[in-house]
Each structure stands twice: as structure tokens, then as C-alpha cells.
Design an enzyme around this catalytic site. Structure first.
Site, short mmCIF file in Angstrom:
data_model
loop_
_atom_site.label_atom_id
_atom_site.label_comp_id
_atom_site.label_asym_id
_atom_site.label_seq_id
_atom_site.Cartn_x
_atom_site.Cartn_y
_atom_site.Cartn_z
N CYS A 2 0.79 -1.20 0.00
CA CYS A 2 0.00 0.00 0.00
C CYS A 2 0.84 1.28 0.00
O CYS A 2 0.47 2.23 -0.64
CB CYS A 2 -0.90 -0.03 1.21
SG CYS A 2 -2.26 1.09 1.07
N ARG A 27 -2.88 4.82 5.06
CA ARG A 27 -3.36 4.12 3.88
C ARG A 27 -3.85 2.71 4.20
O ARG A 27 -4.50 2.08 3.36
CB ARG A 27 -2.24 4.05 2.83
CG ARG A 27 -1.83 5.41 2.30
CD ARG A 27 -0.56 5.33 1.49
NE ARG A 27 -0.76 4.70 0.21
CZ ARG A 27 -1.00 5.36 -0.92
NH1 ARG A 27 -1.09 6.68 -0.91
NH2 ARG A 27 -1.16 4.72 -2.06
N TRP A 74 -0.43 -4.06 2.19
CA TRP A 74 -1.83 -4.47 2.36
C TRP A 74 -1.99 -5.73 1.53
O TRP A 74 -1.89 -5.70 0.31
CB TRP A 74 -2.76 -3.35 1.88
CG TRP A 74 -4.22 -3.57 2.11
CD1 TRP A 74 -4.91 -3.34 3.26
CD2 TRP A 74 -5.18 -4.04 1.15
NE1 TRP A 74 -6.25 -3.64 3.07
CE2 TRP A 74 -6.44 -4.07 1.79
CE3 TRP A 74 -5.10 -4.43 -0.19
CZ2 TRP A 74 -7.61 -4.47 1.15
CZ3 TRP A 74 -6.26 -4.84 -0.84
CH2 TRP A 74 -7.50 -4.85 -0.16
N ASN A 100 3.78 -1.98 -5.16
CA ASN A 100 2.34 -1.80 -4.99
C ASN A 100 1.65 -2.26 -6.27
O ASN A 100 2.17 -2.05 -7.37
CB ASN A 100 1.99 -0.32 -4.76
CG ASN A 100 2.30 0.11 -3.35
OD1 ASN A 100 2.56 -0.70 -2.48
ND2 ASN A 100 2.27 1.42 -3.11
N GLY A 101 0.46 -2.83 -6.14
CA GLY A 101 -0.28 -3.27 -7.29
C GLY A 101 -0.45 -4.78 -7.30
O GLY A 101 -0.21 -5.46 -6.29
N GLU A 494 -24.14 6.07 4.18
CA GLU A 494 -22.83 6.50 4.63
C GLU A 494 -22.65 6.27 6.13
O GLU A 494 -21.58 5.86 6.59
CB GLU A 494 -22.61 7.98 4.27
CG GLU A 494 -21.31 8.58 4.79
CD GLU A 494 -20.07 7.92 4.23
OE1 GLU A 494 -18.98 8.22 4.76
OE2 GLU A 494 -20.16 7.09 3.30
N LYS A 498 -19.71 3.91 7.78
CA LYS A 498 -18.75 4.37 8.79
C LYS A 498 -18.70 3.40 9.97
O LYS A 498 -17.63 3.07 10.48
CB LYS A 498 -19.11 5.78 9.28
CG LYS A 498 -18.88 6.89 8.30
CD LYS A 498 -17.42 7.28 8.13
CE LYS A 498 -16.72 6.65 6.99
NZ LYS A 498 -17.22 6.83 5.65
N GLU A 501 -16.93 0.16 8.91
CA GLU A 501 -15.51 0.32 8.65
C GLU A 501 -14.67 0.31 9.92
O GLU A 501 -13.60 -0.33 9.94
CB GLU A 501 -15.26 1.64 7.92
CG GLU A 501 -15.65 1.63 6.45
CD GLU A 501 -15.39 2.97 5.80
OE1 GLU A 501 -14.88 2.98 4.67
OE2 GLU A 501 -15.72 4.01 6.41
N HIS A 517 -39.98 -4.08 3.56
CA HIS A 517 -39.93 -5.06 2.48
C HIS A 517 -38.78 -6.04 2.66
O HIS A 517 -38.09 -6.39 1.71
CB HIS A 517 -39.81 -4.35 1.12
CG HIS A 517 -40.97 -3.47 0.80
ND1 HIS A 517 -42.23 -3.97 0.52
CD2 HIS A 517 -41.07 -2.12 0.74
CE1 HIS A 517 -43.05 -2.96 0.29
NE2 HIS A 517 -42.38 -1.83 0.42
N LYS A 616 -6.58 3.13 2.58
CA LYS A 616 -7.10 4.47 2.27
C LYS A 616 -7.20 4.69 0.77
O LYS A 616 -8.19 5.21 0.27
CB LYS A 616 -6.18 5.53 2.89
CG LYS A 616 -6.65 6.96 2.68
CD LYS A 616 -7.94 7.23 3.42
CE LYS A 616 -8.37 8.67 3.31
NZ LYS A 616 -9.70 8.89 3.89
#
Length: 621
Positions: A2, A27, A74, A100-101, A494, A498, A501, A517, A616
Site C-alpha cells: 500500500c 493508507r 496491504w 504496490n499493485g 454512509e 462508517k 468500517e 420489504h 485508504k
């Protein structure tokens, strides 16, 4: 992924590497490591866990060297273990790299390398690149080292290796036989170079460079940089040597410090009145009762011809896009489609030529959003970016755009970037509304509402203590429902995100009327429902939905307008926020929802700024 840092210059590298990795902790990561080169030897220190664990290891066994790279990982391939941590060595310790990647064809490459006798020390895709580089080094003829350009063989090795890779990469590599050099390469994963005096820095973004230099070079896709203490040389895959522009790094080093706050998330929640002001600064034109933007790069006539918006984003930015959909359709009367970027990339929706794409992203590097933007550009549509990071890939590749000016957002769970995105959406709605049907008087009313917003958010922040008490009451619950209607449905989504997370509690956001429903089956005395119930056109309807929850024994937390005593008779706990125009309600209502997630996570002992499994800037698909 990351985080990547690198240093080459007259000083010991390890100090900057460790400091830089600390600044990249936001991150998200699960392990970290550094490598330095000293007297022809590569010295690797790496460990699973936090950067603090790496710091302790370096104190016990210090490493020296004036060139080095570091990494926070990460996990994408292989669990978080010492052996899977970066850096990775290639060949007989002839090089070390951080990556990274994702290398998508690593399995085929690894099988080939194993047949050639390579031994792997990790389960990662990244180690494949290290071994490929080492093999290409072995193939170099002696004559290659007699060229006038001492870096020509090095560049050739890197180019031949990269040509074998399928996927994305941000690479920083040190070579044993080039002791004053770092080679950086980029495709889809961001890298920047900090320009110093007789020294250079490398990083995934500008935050580690703050306080060390104010000059920065952004690498583009398919570029390789050979970085020495005195020079930067950039080579493009197709164009050979290319020039590089040195930009100003506009990050105040104090902006990435905690100051008096215990966590970045809390700091950034409380920064929102100022970030909202910054998002609006210079963008409200009272003479014309409209908004103004400097970076759309289209004429008013071209913008007036737009007949449809596509808003594409991921995560929190997708929720801000939903808020924008409600705003633009209500105020500008232009149809809006909100697309997950990861889906839009692979869809082929029928769109009119007069469609304008807005890509929303805090970092400007989100790989799914970038891919969606590129696909839409390929098809000939005009593309705009709404992002927070100047010089980011999406900001540079879009045809135009709008910066949030929210300052660095360090907390993994986005807060101030979300509200800033919503503010920018409201400005766009005002601008396009005035291009079409909104009267001067209506435009001025919207401007007046926007100008009052920072003060309203400051008042909403005063709910902090009340929210903390509610959090302590419900922190042991493992399921939450978040419910709102119209503008406040995205705010419910949202708020639920939060909570998920940072506290790891299962939470779902729904339109309040949709609850019956299906989701109402979840309601019991251990499942709180968080209702967003400001005054407005659907106020009575939401109250009816609230009563359905109460009739089934579910606890209710209600976010209401100040002075609303009616909801207090029904809800178990009430949070009062200032009354605002309906299109601004999700911004003000989000503040106590952010605080609720924060305080519940604290009570549960969670790491608020570094939630597990999250990053991040998500630069892998």
C-alpha cells in the site's frame, strides 16, 4: 499495495524511511519493511504488524546506508507474515524491491521461474518481479557495461522485465551494483519523486515529503525513473527519454499531524466547518446568483448542452454521488445516473452523446474509478474529476475537474472528504440550475443556505458528548439499521458504512420505507435503528416508518431538527442538529453519524484510524 518510500542522498536513509512509513500508515497495511544498501550489501528488515514493530526491530539492529526503500503492505497474495512483507530480494541478493499493485500473470511467471531454478521465500506476486529482474541482469553481456551511459544496462533490464508483466505496479528498486541509485516504475499505482538539494525522495503520495521538500515530480504510467542524489532521469516505454515537470508540493507538514486530537478521524470530523468553507471559497458568485469553477475547461455553451450526468465512484464517494443525484435532479432538472466505478468499467450502457461524466474520488488514485474514467474517455465522452489530491492520476487524466481543498485526509474512514464532495455537488447543482431554469432569486436563496452551512456544521459538532453517551449505551449491539428518505437515504448508507468500517459491526443503510420489504425481519431489542428524521416533505412518512420499528420492540436513535419534540416521544434516544434546507440535510446529519461510529469503535477497543483489512487508497482492482 500500500505505501512506498525511498531515499537517496548524503544522509542515512533509514530515518526518512521510517518517518515516511509512519506518515503512510493512514493508507492501511498489515506489515512493513525497509532495505538499505551499504558497502555493497543489502540490509533488509521487515516484520508483520505495525510500523512501530519495525521501529523496534531497527533499534535492536540498526541498518546503515544512504540509499534505501521502504514499504507498508496491504495483503493481496499471501497472509500478513514476516516472509510476505516487503522488500523482496532477487537472485543472489543483487537487488531488492518494493511493489504496490497486482501482477495478474504471476502464477505463470512463477512456474517458469521455478523451472529455471529460482527459489521463492514468499507467497507474494511481488517476489516474481525481483527474480525476473535478477535473471535479466544475468543475461546482460559484458559489453553492455562498457557503454558510455552507465545506466543503459540498468534501464534495459527494467524495461525487459516490465514487458513480461500483466497487471499494475508501482516499483522502487535498489541494485547492489548501482550503489547510489533507485529505479522507480509506474503503471496504475501512483509514485512521486521529491526533489531536494543533493538528495531525492520517492513516495506513494506527497505526505511523506512534507517538511523535506516542496518540489515534486509525478510519474505517469509506463514511465521509469532513474533517481540519483543529483539527478532524475525519466524514460517512457514508447518515447524514450522524456522531460519531467517539477510541481509545487502544497502540503503543510502540520496538516498531517494529530495536534491535540487523539485520532485523525476525530480531528478530521472537527475540521469539517473549515473544509466546507474551503470547498466553497471563491466559488459563489452573488452578482450572477450562481457558482463558478475554474477547472471545468468547457464553455458555458458546451455545459448548457449537457443532457445527462453519469457520476461514478466507489465507497464513500459513491454515497456522495447519490447525494449529488438528488441535488442535481432537484435543482438543475438534469437526469443523473450513479454508477459503481467497478461496474461501469465492464458495462456498456447506452448513453447519449450529450452525457458528461464526473468521477468522484478522494485520493484521485482509486483504480476502479480511474479505469471507468478511461473507458468513458475512450468512448469519446467528456470527463470531469472531483477529487482532493492535486496532481493525482485522475485529476491529470480528466478533461477538467474540481478540487475539494479539504487538505490531507489521513483517517482511513473518510469524513471531511465526504462532506466536501457533497458541497461541491450542491455547487454543481446550483451552477447547472442557473444555466437552465433557476431564477436569480432561487439562486440567491441557495447561496444564502450554503453560506450558513459551516456554522450549522459547527453547531452539529456540539452533539459530540450526547453522541458519546448514546455510543456507550449501544456499543455491545452487533447489528444496526440506518434509515432515511430522499436526500437522507445516502446519508443512511454512509452512516452504516462508517460504523462497519471502524467498529466491525454489521450495519445496513436503507430507504426508510423499504425497511418493511424485508429488513424489518432483523428488528429486535438488540438491533438499534438509526433514523434520520429532519423536517421536510416526507417527515410524517418517516415517523410512520419509525413507529413500525417501535411496534416490534426495536430501539430507535433519531437524528432530528432542533426543537423537534414530536420524535422525542417515540425514539429512545434523540440527537438534535440545526435546521437546514433539505438539500443540505445529509451534510449536517452526517456529522453525528460520524461521531457515533467513532465513539462506538472506541468503546469496543478498535483501532479507529487503521481499521483492519482496509486501505485508504485502493489501487488494486
Amino acid at each position: 499495495m500500500c505505501g512506498i518510500v525511498g531515499y537517496v542522498g548524503p544522509n542515512e536513509a533509514s530515518g526518512f524511511l521510517l518517518e515516511g512509513l509512519r506518515r503512510l500508515e493512514y493508507r492501511g497495511y498489515d506489515s512493513s519493511g525497509v532495505v538499505t544498501l551499504d558497502q555493497g550489501q543489502l540490509h533488509v528488515t521487515k516484520t508483520a504488524g505495525r510500523v512501530e514493530d519495525l521501529s523496534k526491530a531497527l533499534k535492536q539492529a540498526p541498518v546503515h546506508g544512504k540509499v534505501g526503500v521502504g514499504h507498508t503492505r496491504w495483503a493481496t497474495h499471501g497472509p500478513a507474515t514476516d516472509k510476505n512483507s516487503h522488500p523482496h530480494l532477487g537472485g543472489d541478493q543483487v537487488l531488492a524491491l518494493v511493489h504496490n499493485g497486482v501482477i495478474e500473470n504471476f502464477r505463470e511467471l512463477k512456474q517458469r521461474l521455478v523451472r529455471q531454478g529460482c527459489e521463492f521465500a514468499s507467497e507474494t506476486d511481488s517476489e516474481v518481479v525481483a527474480h525476473l529482474l535478477a535473471l535479466e541482469l544475468e543475461k546482460l553481456p559484458e559489453a553492455a557495461f562498457n557503454e558510455l551511459d552507465p545506466y543503459a544496462p540498468l534501464i534495459a533490464v527494467v524495461q525487459k522485465t516490465l514487458a513480461q508483466l500483466t497487471g499494475t505496479y508501482g516499483l522502487a528498486i535498489v541494485f547492489r551494483d548501482w550503489p547510489d541509485t533507485i529505479v522507480a516504475a509506474r503503471l496504475g499505482s501512483p509514485l512521486v519523486i521529491g526533489v531536494g538539494h543533493g538528495e531525492h525522495f520517492i513516495a506513494s503520495d506527497g505526505s511523506p515529503l512534507a517538511g523535506h521538500t516542496d518540489k515534486i515530480v509525478y510519474l505517469a504510467d509506463h514511465e521509469i525513473a532513474v533517481v540519483t542524489p543529483g539527478a532524475i532521469r525519466v524514460i517512457h516505454r514508447d518515447q524514450g527519454d522524456v522531460g519531467h515537470d517539477v510541481k509545487l508540493l502544497d502540503i503543510d507538514s502540520t496538516a498531517v499531524e494529530l495536534n491535540e486530537y487523539p485520532h485523525y478521524m476525530l480531528k478530521e470530523i472537527f475540521e469539517q466547518p473549515e473544509t466546507i468553507r474551503n470547498a466553497m471559497r471563491g466559488r459563489l458568485d452573488k452578482d450572477e446568483a450562481t457558482a463558478v469553477f475554474g477547472g471545468l475547461n468547457l464553455t458555458a455553451q458546451q455545459l448548457q448542452s449537457v443532457e445527462r450526468f453519469v457520476l461514478t465512484a466507489c465507497g464513500t464517494s459513491w454515497h456522495a454521488s447519490l447525494v449529488g443525484e438528488y441535488m442535481i435532479e432537484a435543482l438543475a432538472r438534469i437526469p443523473v445516473e450513479v454508477e459503481y466505478a467497478s461496474e461501469l468499467r465492464y458495462r456498456n450502457p447506452p448513453l447519449d452523446r450529450r452525457t458528461l461524466l464526473f468521477a468522484l474520488t478522494q485520493s484521485g488514485e482509486t483504480i476502479d474509478t480511474l479505469a471507468a474514467l478511461r473507458e468513458m474517455k475512450r468512448k469519446g465522452y467528456a470527463t470531469m474529476a472531483i477529487c482532493n489530491v492535486v496532481g493525482s492520476t485522475i485529476a491529470r487524466e480528466a478533461d477538467g475537474g474540481i478540487y475539494l481543498h479539504a487538505g490531507p485526509e489521513v483517517g482511513v474512514a473518510s469524513t471531511k472528504a465526504f462532506t466536501a464532495q457533497c458541497v461541491v455537488m450542491s455547487l454543481l447543482a446550483l451552477y447547472f440550475g442557473r444555466l437552465h431554469h433557476l431564477s436569480y432569486e432561487a439562486g440567491m436563496r441557495i447561496i444564502a443556505d450554503l453560506e450558513e452551512l459551516p456554522e450549522k456544521v459547527e453547531t452539529a459538532l456540539c452533539t459530540n458528548e450526547r453522541v458519546r453517551q448514546i455510543a456507550e449505551k449501544y456499543a455491545d449491539c452487533n447489528n444496526f439499521l440506518y434509515l432515511g428518505r430522499q436526500y437522507n437515504f445516502p446519508a443512511a448508507l454512509e452512516g452504516a458504512l462508517k460504523l462497519k468500517e471502524i467498529s466491525y459491526i454489521h450495519a445496513e443503510g436503507y430507504p426508510a420505507a423499504e425497511m418493511k420489504h424485508g429488513p424489518i425481519a432483523l428488528v429486535d431489542e438488540h438491533t438499534p435503528s438509526v433514523f434520520i428524521v429532519p423536517q421536510g416533505a416526507v417527515y410524517d412518512k418517516v415517523l410512520a416508518n419509525l413507529e413500525e420499528i417501535k411496534a416490534r420492540g426495536g430501539p430507535v436513535i433519531a437524528v432530528v431538527d432542533e426543537g423537534d419534540d414530536r420524535v422525542a416521544e417515540l425514539a429512545d434516544d434523540v440527537i438534535q442538529v440545526p435546521t437546514v434546507a433539505d438539500f443540505l440535510q445529509p451534510i449536517v446529519a452526517s456529522v453525528p453519524l460520524q461521531l457515533l461510529a467513532y465513539h462506538i469503535a472506541l468503546v469496543r477497543g478498535c483501532d479507529v484510524d487503521k481499521p483492519r483489512n482496509l486501505a485508504k487508497s485502493v489501487t488494486v482492482e
